[in-house]
Design an enzyme around this catalytic site. Structure first.
Site, PDB file in Angstrom:
ATOM      1  N   THR A  21       0.993  -1.430  -0.276  1.00 29.99           N
ATOM      2  CA  THR A  21      -0.252  -0.213  -0.029  1.00 29.99           C
ATOM      3  C   THR A  21       0.995   0.873  -0.135  1.00 29.99           C
ATOM      4  OG1 THR A  21      -0.062  -0.759   2.079  1.00 29.99           O
ATOM      5  CG2 THR A  21      -2.052  -0.928   0.954  1.00 29.99           C
ATOM      6  N   GLY A 112      12.127 -10.648   5.064  1.00 33.75           N
ATOM      7  CA  GLY A 112      11.342  -9.859   5.007  1.00 33.75           C
ATOM      8  C   GLY A 112      11.441  -8.941   6.366  1.00 33.75           C
ATOM      9  N   LEU A 113      12.007  -9.177   7.319  1.00 27.51           N
ATOM     10  CA  LEU A 113      12.348  -7.693   7.663  1.00 27.51           C
ATOM     11  C   LEU A 113      12.859  -6.711   7.809  1.00 27.51           C
ATOM     12  CD1 LEU A 113      13.178 -11.116  11.057  1.00 27.51           C
ATOM     13  CD2 LEU A 113      10.883  -9.659  10.460  1.00 27.51           C
ATOM     14  N   SER A 114      13.523  -6.480   6.385  1.00 31.76           N
ATOM     15  CA  SER A 114      13.328  -4.979   5.965  1.00 31.76           C
ATOM     16  C   SER A 114      15.073  -4.853   6.915  1.00 31.76           C
ATOM     17  CB  SER A 114      12.967  -3.628   6.819  1.00 31.76           C
ATOM     18  OG  SER A 114      12.692  -2.429   6.454  1.00 31.76           O
ATOM     19  N   ASP A 167       9.281   0.593   4.747  1.00 30.87           N
ATOM     20  CA  ASP A 167      10.560   0.165   5.795  1.00 30.87           C
ATOM     21  C   ASP A 167      11.496   1.358   6.718  1.00 30.87           C
ATOM     22  OD1 ASP A 167       9.598  -2.255   4.796  1.00 30.87           O
ATOM     23  OD2 ASP A 167      11.156  -2.352   3.093  1.00 30.87           O
ATOM     24  N   TYR A 217       8.030  -7.582  -7.612  1.00 32.48           N
ATOM     25  CA  TYR A 217       8.229  -6.577  -7.052  1.00 32.48           C
ATOM     26  C   TYR A 217       8.159  -5.231  -7.857  1.00 32.48           C
ATOM     27  CZ  TYR A 217       7.834  -3.138  -3.479  1.00 32.48           C
ATOM     28  OH  TYR A 217       8.109  -1.962  -2.747  1.00 32.48           O
TER      29      TYR A 217
END
Ligand code: GLA
Length: 356
Positions: A21, A112-114, A167, A217
Site C-alpha cells: 500500500t 522480510g524484516l527489512s 520500512d 516486486y
C-alpha cells in the site's frame, strides 16, 4: 576537526497489516522490532595525497569496501547501500567527512524484516552524527521523514528496488509498545498503542529469500502505475471499487487488493483500540489471502509457513513485506504456546545513537 566516533542502531520492522500500500499512497501499520543493524563509525584521517575515503566492513560477511568520499561509484550487494548513503547525503547538502564504518547485526537478509532499510538508516544516521555540531550531537540534524525519503532513494537508485517508504519510516519512527499508522498520502505517522493483553506476535521464516530488485516486486509496482494511468488517477488511493471493472486482469486484482488492504488497516486500528485481538487475527488472515490470490506475491514455502502457524493455533497469519519469500507473521492467543521454529516479536524503539 578532532577524531569522532559514534555507534548507531537501526531496527528492522514487522508490518502488522497494510502490504503493498505504501507506494500506492495508502495505509499501513508497522512496528520497529528489537533486532536490527548496528553501525560503529569513526572519522578517517586524510590520505597522504589529501584525498578522503570511506572504508566499510561488513562483520558477519567478512567483507569490506573502500571508496573515495567525493566519488562513490555504483556497485552491487551491501556495498551499494554504503556508497548510496554517502552519495545521497552529500547530494542533499550534508558535508560528510572520510569515515570508517563497521556494520554488524542480526537481521537475516531477504527475510522480510527489512534488513536493507535498517542498514541504510543506520549508515545515514552514523554518517550524519560524525558531522553534527558538538551541541547537537545525538540529535538528528534532519527531520525523520525527510531522512526516510533519502534512505528510500538509496534503495531505489543504488540497489534498484523500487520500494516505498514503509520500512524506512518504521525503522526511523518506531517506539516501544507502539505500532505506527502511516498514511502514505499525507505522510502522517500516528502512534497506535499495542496493548496485546498477553497475546503474542511471532514470525516464522519461510526459508525462501527474496531480492526485491530482481523479484516480481518492481513488476507489481509497474502494474499499479498502469492501473492508475487507465483509471486517470494519480494513485490507487483515489481509486473506487465500482470502477475497477474498467481494468484488465491482472490489474483489476492488484487494485482490489490495495483498496481492500487500506480498509483492513482501518479495521485493525479500530480493533486494537477496542482490544479485539481476535478481529486483528481475522484481518491478518484476510490480508494473506488477498496477497496470495489477488496480489499474487506468495510462494509454496510461504504457504507452508502460514499453514504451520495456523495448525499451531495462530488466530491469524500472513506473509509480511514484499513477498516472493521472506517471513510470515502469526498472532497467538495468550494460552497458545508459540511453535518452536518461531521468533516472538514486539515493538522496540526507532533508530538511535547508542554511544560515542
Ligand atoms: C517491501 C518494501 C516496502 C513495501 C513492502 C510491501 O518491504 O520495501 O516499501 O512496499 O515491501 O508492503
Amino acid at each position: 576537526m578532532p577524531a569522532r566516533r559514534c555507534c548507531v542502531f537501526a531496527p528492522g520492522r514487522v508490518n502488522v497489516i497494510g502490504e503493498h500500500t505504501d507506494y500506492n499512497q495508502g495505509l499501513a501499520l508497522p512496528f520497529a522490532i528489537t533486532d536490527g543493524i548496528t553501525v560503529r563509525a569513526s572519522t578517517n584521517e586524510h590520505e597522504p595525497d589529501g584525498s578522503r575515503c570511506v572504508e566499510a566492513i561488513a562483520r558477519e560477511l567478512g567483507e569490506s569496501d573502500r571508496f573515495a568520499l567525493e566519488n562513490p561509484e555504483p556497485t552491487t550487494g551491501w556495498r551499494a547501500f554504503v556508497r548510496g548513503a554517502v552519495a545521497e547525503l552529500q547530494d542533499a547538502g550534508f558535508p560528510l567527512v572520510g569515515a570508517k564504518l563497521e556494520i554488524s547485526g542480526r537481521l537475516a537478509q531477504g527475510a522480510g524484516l527489512s534488513s536493507s532499510a535498517a542498514l541504510t538508516v543506520a549508515l545515514c544516521m552514523a554518517l550524519l552524527d560524525l558531522v553534527s555540531s558538538e551541541e547537537r550531537r545525538g540529535e538528528l540534524s534532519i527531520d525523520r521523514i525527510a531522512l526516510a525519503r533519502i534512505c528510500s532513494k538509496i534503495e531505489n537508485d543504488w540497489a534498484g528496488a523500487q520500494t516505498g517508504l514503509l520500512d524506512q519510516i518504521a525503522s526511523l519512527c518506531g517506539a516501544s509498545d507502539t505500532a505506527l499508522r502511516i498514511d502514505f498520502q499525507s505522510l502522517e505517522v500516528t502512534p497506535v498503542p499495542l496493548q496485546l493483553e498477553g497475546w503474542h506476535f511471532a514470525i516464522a521464516d519461510s526459508g525462501d529469500r527474496h531480492v526485491h530488485a530482481s523479484s516480481g516486486y518492481n513488476e507489481r509496482r509497474a502494474e499499479c502505475t498502469r492501473a492508475c494511468e487507465i483509471l486517470g488517477i494519480a494513485s490507487l488511493r483515489e481509486a473506487r471499487l465500482d470502477r475497477l471493472d474498467e481494468l484488465p486482469e491482472p490489474l483489476q486484482r492488484r487494485a482490489r487488493h490495495v483498496l481492500e488492504e487500506n480498509d483492513r488497516v482501518q479495521t485493525t486500528v479500530a480493533a486494537l483500540d477496542e482490544q479485539r485481538l481476535d478481529v486483528v487475527g481475522e484481518q491478518l488472515s484476510a490480508s494473506h489471502e488477498s496477497l496470495r490470490d489477488l496480489y499474487q506475491v506468495s510462494t509454496p514455502a510461504v504457504e507452508a509457513a502460514v499453514d504451520r502457524l495456523t495448525r499451531a493455533g495462530a488466530s491469524g497469519a500472513r506473509l509480511i513485506g514484499g513477498g516472493f519469500g521472506g517471513s510470515v507473521l502469526g498472532l497467538f492467543e495468550p494460552d497458545v504456546p508459540l511453535p518452536p521454529d518461531t521468533l516472538e516479536v514486539a515493538p522496540g524503539p526507532g533508530a538511535h545513537v547508542l554511544a560515542r
